[in-house]
Design a protein around this motif. Structure first.
Motif, PDB file in Angstrom:
ATOM      1  N   ARG A 132      79.364  82.378  41.909  1.00 39.29           N
ATOM      2  CA  ARG A 132      80.221  81.596  42.817  1.00 39.29           C
ATOM      3  C   ARG A 132      81.698  81.772  42.467  1.00 39.29           C
ATOM      4  O   ARG A 132      82.542  81.911  43.364  1.00 39.29           O
ATOM      5  CB  ARG A 132      79.852  80.114  42.772  1.00 39.29           C
ATOM      6  CG  ARG A 132      80.596  79.298  43.835  1.00 39.29           C
ATOM      7  CD  ARG A 132      80.397  77.812  43.672  1.00 39.29           C
ATOM      8  NE  ARG A 132      81.003  77.318  42.427  1.00 39.29           N
ATOM      9  CZ  ARG A 132      81.122  76.024  42.132  1.00 39.29           C
ATOM     10  NH1 ARG A 132      80.672  75.102  42.971  1.00 39.29           N
ATOM     11  NH2 ARG A 132      81.670  75.651  40.981  1.00 39.29           N
ATOM     12  N   TYR A 157      81.041  81.939  46.666  1.00 38.49           N
ATOM     13  CA  TYR A 157      79.784  81.239  46.917  1.00 38.49           C
ATOM     14  C   TYR A 157      78.665  82.014  46.225  1.00 38.49           C
ATOM     15  O   TYR A 157      78.840  83.183  45.847  1.00 38.49           O
ATOM     16  CB  TYR A 157      79.493  81.095  48.414  1.00 38.49           C
ATOM     17  CG  TYR A 157      79.261  82.398  49.152  1.00 38.49           C
ATOM     18  CD1 TYR A 157      77.981  82.912  49.331  1.00 38.49           C
ATOM     19  CD2 TYR A 157      80.333  83.117  49.671  1.00 38.49           C
ATOM     20  CE1 TYR A 157      77.770  84.102  50.006  1.00 38.49           C
ATOM     21  CE2 TYR A 157      80.138  84.308  50.347  1.00 38.49           C
ATOM     22  CZ  TYR A 157      78.852  84.797  50.514  1.00 38.49           C
ATOM     23  OH  TYR A 157      78.647  85.989  51.180  1.00 38.49           O
ATOM     24  N   CYS A 166      70.492  75.144  51.889  1.00 36.99           N
ATOM     25  CA  CYS A 166      71.318  76.304  52.214  1.00 36.99           C
ATOM     26  C   CYS A 166      71.837  76.181  53.636  1.00 36.99           C
ATOM     27  O   CYS A 166      71.405  75.319  54.404  1.00 36.99           O
ATOM     28  CB  CYS A 166      70.535  77.611  52.051  1.00 36.99           C
ATOM     29  SG  CYS A 166      69.169  77.819  53.218  1.00 36.99           S
ATOM     30  N   THR A 167      72.746  77.064  53.988  1.00 42.29           N
ATOM     31  CA  THR A 167      73.242  77.105  55.347  1.00 42.29           C
ATOM     32  C   THR A 167      72.106  77.468  56.297  1.00 42.29           C
ATOM     33  O   THR A 167      71.234  78.284  55.956  1.00 42.29           O
ATOM     34  CB  THR A 167      74.383  78.138  55.463  1.00 42.29           C
ATOM     35  OG1 THR A 167      74.865  78.177  56.794  1.00 42.29           O
ATOM     36  CG2 THR A 167      73.905  79.522  55.096  1.00 42.29           C
ATOM     37  N   PRO A 224      74.806  73.300  49.256  1.00 48.33           N
ATOM     38  CA  PRO A 224      75.672  74.032  50.186  1.00 48.33           C
ATOM     39  C   PRO A 224      77.109  73.528  50.222  1.00 48.33           C
ATOM     40  O   PRO A 224      78.039  74.330  50.369  1.00 48.33           O
ATOM     41  CB  PRO A 224      74.977  73.829  51.543  1.00 48.33           C
ATOM     42  CG  PRO A 224      73.559  73.550  51.208  1.00 48.33           C
ATOM     43  CD  PRO A 224      73.576  72.815  49.902  1.00 48.33           C
ATOM     44  N   LYS A 227      78.820  72.595  47.851  1.00 55.43           N
ATOM     45  CA  LYS A 227      79.512  73.116  46.678  1.00 55.43           C
ATOM     46  C   LYS A 227      79.426  74.641  46.604  1.00 55.43           C
ATOM     47  O   LYS A 227      79.693  75.239  45.556  1.00 55.43           O
ATOM     48  CB  LYS A 227      78.931  72.491  45.412  1.00 55.43           C
ATOM     49  CG  LYS A 227      79.163  70.973  45.334  1.00 55.43           C
ATOM     50  CD  LYS A 227      78.665  70.406  44.026  1.00 55.43           C
ATOM     51  CE  LYS A 227      78.958  68.907  43.932  1.00 55.43           C
ATOM     52  NZ  LYS A 227      78.493  68.317  42.648  1.00 55.43           N
ATOM     53  N   ALA A 228      79.043  75.245  47.729  1.00 50.38           N
ATOM     54  CA  ALA A 228      78.958  76.711  47.855  1.00 50.38           C
ATOM     55  C   ALA A 228      77.841  77.325  47.021  1.00 50.38           C
ATOM     56  O   ALA A 228      77.913  78.480  46.614  1.00 50.38           O
ATOM     57  CB  ALA A 228      80.300  77.370  47.522  1.00 50.38           C
ATOM     58  N   HIS A 250      73.860  78.044  47.592  1.00 48.28           N
ATOM     59  CA  HIS A 250      72.795  78.055  48.592  1.00 48.28           C
ATOM     60  C   HIS A 250      71.511  78.542  47.941  1.00 48.28           C
ATOM     61  O   HIS A 250      71.540  79.465  47.117  1.00 48.28           O
ATOM     62  CB  HIS A 250      73.171  78.975  49.757  1.00 48.28           C
ATOM     63  CG  HIS A 250      74.463  78.616  50.406  1.00 48.28           C
ATOM     64  ND1 HIS A 250      74.549  77.747  51.476  1.00 48.28           N
ATOM     65  CD2 HIS A 250      75.739  78.985  50.118  1.00 48.28           C
ATOM     66  CE1 HIS A 250      75.814  77.610  51.821  1.00 48.28           C
ATOM     67  NE2 HIS A 250      76.563  78.341  51.020  1.00 48.28           N
ATOM     68  N   ASP A 256      80.193  86.739  55.277  1.00 45.64           N
ATOM     69  CA  ASP A 256      80.602  85.654  54.395  1.00 45.64           C
ATOM     70  C   ASP A 256      80.805  84.333  55.121  1.00 45.64           C
ATOM     71  O   ASP A 256      80.579  83.261  54.547  1.00 45.64           O
ATOM     72  CB  ASP A 256      81.905  86.023  53.677  1.00 45.64           C
ATOM     73  CG  ASP A 256      81.717  87.101  52.629  1.00 45.64           C
ATOM     74  OD1 ASP A 256      80.553  87.385  52.284  1.00 45.64           O
ATOM     75  OD2 ASP A 256      82.726  87.656  52.162  1.00 45.64           O
ATOM     76  N   PHE A 259      78.500  81.372  54.957  1.00 48.25           N
ATOM     77  CA  PHE A 259      78.404  80.585  53.741  1.00 48.25           C
ATOM     78  C   PHE A 259      79.687  79.840  53.400  1.00 48.25           C
ATOM     79  O   PHE A 259      79.670  78.880  52.650  1.00 48.25           O
ATOM     80  CB  PHE A 259      78.033  81.498  52.574  1.00 48.25           C
ATOM     81  CG  PHE A 259      76.776  82.283  52.804  1.00 48.25           C
ATOM     82  CD1 PHE A 259      75.534  81.715  52.604  1.00 48.25           C
ATOM     83  CD2 PHE A 259      76.831  83.605  53.245  1.00 48.25           C
ATOM     84  CE1 PHE A 259      74.369  82.425  52.826  1.00 48.25           C
ATOM     85  CE2 PHE A 259      75.670  84.334  53.464  1.00 48.25           C
ATOM     86  CZ  PHE A 259      74.442  83.739  53.265  1.00 48.25           C
ATOM     87  N   LEU A 260      80.802  80.289  53.941  1.00 47.79           N
ATOM     88  CA  LEU A 260      82.095  79.712  53.595  1.00 47.79           C
ATOM     89  C   LEU A 260      82.715  78.898  54.717  1.00 47.79           C
ATOM     90  O   LEU A 260      83.762  78.303  54.549  1.00 47.79           O
ATOM     91  CB  LEU A 260      83.076  80.831  53.203  1.00 47.79           C
ATOM     92  CG  LEU A 260      82.712  81.599  51.937  1.00 47.79           C
ATOM     93  CD1 LEU A 260      83.636  82.801  51.765  1.00 47.79           C
ATOM     94  CD2 LEU A 260      82.818  80.696  50.716  1.00 47.79           C
TER      95      LEU A 260
END
Length: 296
Positions: A162, A167, A201-202, A238, A240-241, A243, A285, A288-289
């Motif tokens: 991360r 992430y 997760c996303t 998620p 906190k980035a 997943h 990306d 996830f971001l």
């Protein structure tokens, strides 16, 4: 110490690293261990074949392409019947020990009730592992000397990932018994994707995994009956980035569950999983971001 006694000539686990980590993914195979300590087998009342009933046989090999793609792969060599790192650290069954459990132990979880705690009581379909009770020090030795270091390594590599990429994505790799069926249709799922019902997760990650596998012709279920265990729940943050996604592969695709030998379809499944992973780790990306900026 437990490690010195039970694994005198090898390590109980390893982190397989690429020369350079090129992607923000980390893979984990916590149940594929096949190194059964001699002292453990002496404690067991099961024969060497039956005790393997809970093993995710060859899963680390099925997902070996992860390292070639540029991701670390954490692999347990100790067997799940000996120690289950996909549990809380102290999910212990009081019936298994001569001494009372310490006050910090969780002796009342559903997993403990089912015989599948951190130190499992059962394998397969209800077969008791041990011939007699254990001393509590035996369990605490496995937890302190193997479980905790295992999670320390896994947690560190996720944190480093991360920090480097912004992430981290943990893919927790498992297998399931051939007999798993959909209750409604009776069909056998080839894969089950678990994201703790959308919390670990996303949503794009789970959706992509399901879509890619279905496009390859596989039957895929989502969260039922396996939504992800302790590892998916614990590391999936998620916001906190971090997943986390669990992938279950049906053993009927690649394994003879009677003699634990690979079926002829093993190599093809291994290739398919490699192609699937190559597409999965290529997700943009922004999944996830956060959402991408609108064009101006």
């Amino acid at each position: 110490m437990t490690v010195e006694r039970d694994f005198p000539n090898s390590l109980p686990y390893e982190l397989r690293q690429p020369a350079d980590q090129r992607i923000p993914f980390v893979f984990n195979s916590p149940h594929s261990g096949q190194s059964y300590p001699v002292a453990f087998l002496r404690q067991s009342q099961l024969d060497p074949q039956t005790i393997r009933r809970s093993e995710d046989c060859f899963v680390d090999q099925l997902f070996a392409a992860a390292v070639m793609l540029g991701a670390p792969l954490m692999v347990a060599h100790f067997p799940r019947a000996y120690l289950d790192v996909n549990r809380e650290p102290y999910e212990l069954d009081a019936r298994m020990f001569f001494e009372p459990l310490p006050p910090y132990a969780n002796g009342h979880s559903a997993r403990v009730a089912g015989g599948l705690g951190t130190i499992p009581r059962l394998v397969g379909e209800g077969q008791e592992i041990y011939a007699q009770k254990l001393h509590l020090d035996e369990a605490l030795g496995r937890i302190n000397n193997i479980y905790k270091p295992y999670h320390a390594v896994l947690g560190d590599v996720l944190a480093t990932t991360r920090d480097r990429f912004g992430y981290a994505v943990l893919i927790d790799c498992h297998s399931m018994p051939t007999g798993i069926r959909f209750p409604e249709s009776g069909m056998r799922p080839d894969f089950i994707i678990g994201d703790r019902f959308g919390t670990s997760c996303t949503p794009e990650l789970a959706s992509a995994a399901i879509h890619l596998l279905r496009e390859m012709g596989y039957v895929v279920a989502h969260n039922k009956p396996y939504a992800g265990g302790y590892i998916t729940e614990h590391y999936g943050r998620p916001l906190k980035a971090f997943h986390a996604l669990q992938i279950e592969v049906n053993r009927g695709l690649y394994l003879n569950e009677h003699n634990y030998e690979r079926k002829p379809g093993f190599e093809q499944l291994q290739r398919d999983i490699g192609l699937f992973l190559a597409d999965l780790v290529s997700l943009p990306d922004f999944h996830f971001l956060g959402t991408p900026l609108a064009a101006e």
